[in-house]
Design an enzyme around this catalytic site. Sequence first.
Site, PDB file in Angstrom:
ATOM      1  N   ASP A  13      10.815  -1.419  -1.726  1.00 53.16           N
ATOM      2  CA  ASP A  13       9.900  -1.607  -1.502  1.00 53.16           C
ATOM      3  C   ASP A  13       9.301  -3.144  -1.712  1.00 53.16           C
ATOM      4  OD1 ASP A  13      10.695   1.274  -1.935  1.00 53.16           O
ATOM      5  OD2 ASP A  13       9.111   1.517  -3.250  1.00 53.16           O
ATOM      6  N   ASP A  51       8.866   2.807   1.131  1.00 56.30           N
ATOM      7  CA  ASP A  51       7.708   3.909   0.229  1.00 56.30           C
ATOM      8  C   ASP A  51       7.401   4.522   1.441  1.00 56.30           C
ATOM      9  OD1 ASP A  51       7.511   5.213  -1.922  1.00 56.30           O
ATOM     10  OD2 ASP A  51       5.554   4.785  -1.995  1.00 56.30           O
ATOM     11  N   HIS A  53       5.457   7.029   3.299  1.00 55.87           N
ATOM     12  CA  HIS A  53       4.214   8.978   2.772  1.00 55.87           C
ATOM     13  C   HIS A  53       3.469   9.481   3.303  1.00 55.87           C
ATOM     14  CE1 HIS A  53       6.099   7.933  -1.157  1.00 55.87           C
ATOM     15  NE2 HIS A  53       4.754   6.934  -1.648  1.00 55.87           N
ATOM     16  N   LYS A 111      11.185   7.041   2.039  1.00 58.53           N
ATOM     17  CA  LYS A 111      11.852   7.501   0.772  1.00 58.53           C
ATOM     18  C   LYS A 111      10.207   8.008   0.503  1.00 58.53           C
ATOM     19  CE  LYS A 111      11.972   3.824  -2.328  1.00 58.53           C
ATOM     20  NZ  LYS A 111      10.057   4.661  -2.974  1.00 58.53           N
ATOM     21  N   CYS A 156       9.977   2.815  -8.797  1.00 56.60           N
ATOM     22  CA  CYS A 156      10.844   2.494  -7.646  1.00 56.60           C
ATOM     23  C   CYS A 156      12.724   2.222  -8.246  1.00 56.60           C
ATOM     24  CB  CYS A 156      10.858   1.867  -6.611  1.00 56.60           C
ATOM     25  SG  CYS A 156       9.783   3.605  -5.789  1.00 56.60           S
TER      26      CYS A 156
HETATM   27  C1  VGL Z   1       6.619   2.933  -6.403  1.00 56.43           C
HETATM   28  C2  VGL Z   1       4.495   3.905  -7.545  1.00 56.43           C
HETATM   29  C3  VGL Z   1       4.312   4.246  -7.008  1.00 56.43           C
HETATM   30  C4  VGL Z   1       7.584   1.895  -5.981  1.00 56.43           C
HETATM   31  C5  VGL Z   1       5.856   3.661  -5.306  1.00 56.43           C
HETATM   32  O1  VGL Z   1       7.550   1.546  -5.070  1.00 56.43           O
HETATM   33  O2  VGL Z   1       7.617   1.414  -7.490  1.00 56.43           O
HETATM   34  N1  VGL Z   1       5.432   3.452  -7.474  1.00 56.43           N
HETATM   35  N2  VGL Z   1       5.235   4.671  -5.104  1.00 56.43           N
HETATM   36 ZN    ZN Z   2       4.749   6.000  -3.126  1.00 57.92          ZN
END
Ligand code: VGL
Ligand code: ZN
Length: 212
Positions: A13, A51, A53, A111, A156
């Site tokens: 991420d 990430d 969404h 993801k 993550c």
């Molecule tokens: C993450 C919170 C929400 C991360 C992703 O990459 O750690 N944290 N979505």
């Molecule tokens: Zn997220």
Amino acid sequence: MNTQNKKAIIMVDLQNDFCKGGSLEVQEGDAVIPLANELQKYFDLIIVTKDWHPQNHMSFASNHPGKKVGDVMIVHGISQVLWPDHCVQHSKGAELHPNLDLESIDHIVHKGTQKTIDSYSAFFDNEHLRSTELANYLQKHNVSDVYIMGLATDYCVKYSCLDAVQLGFNTYMIEDACRGVELQTGDIEKAINQIKQAGVHVIQIKDIVKSR
Ligand code: VGL
Ligand code: ZN
């Protein structure tokens, strides 16, 4: 001859929304980008996760009237932290950090793409209902050792480490190449302890880059 001996790095991420000025800014998040670039040459395979969404994702506080960022909700019996809108598919915030070197990346994992469930881990959603196929990809490429760095330590990165070791990979978490959210003081330390308990080797960049 044992061919299951490849080393992969999973860079978790490294997206604008987790870096400076992003909607879910992680303290010093940007600091890991040059580290990611430096580490790449030590690995046979380079994986990045994103990430990714939909705007109506269940992890966004904005999709739950009356709730606010940081609230915790029980969804399908598991607790879900509510976040600011972040890493919305195709948005600027979801792009990889502009300073990340992309030439050597072998595989990208998306993801958190289903609106009804979150996915902190690079391998499975938070209920372990669906896999991202990353484990298959690694096995197909004869990867035995998985090294994990990135954002965020206490979400993550942590869940990716726990799944990797449970899947049977020799798993290394590169601690100083990660930064955490630390919603509550001590969350990062707790995450590291949990990762260690699970059998993940917690290492530092200097253990890989000997000249440091
Ligand atoms: C993450 C919170 C929400 C991360 C992703 O990459 O750690 N944290 N979505
Ligand atoms: Zn997220």
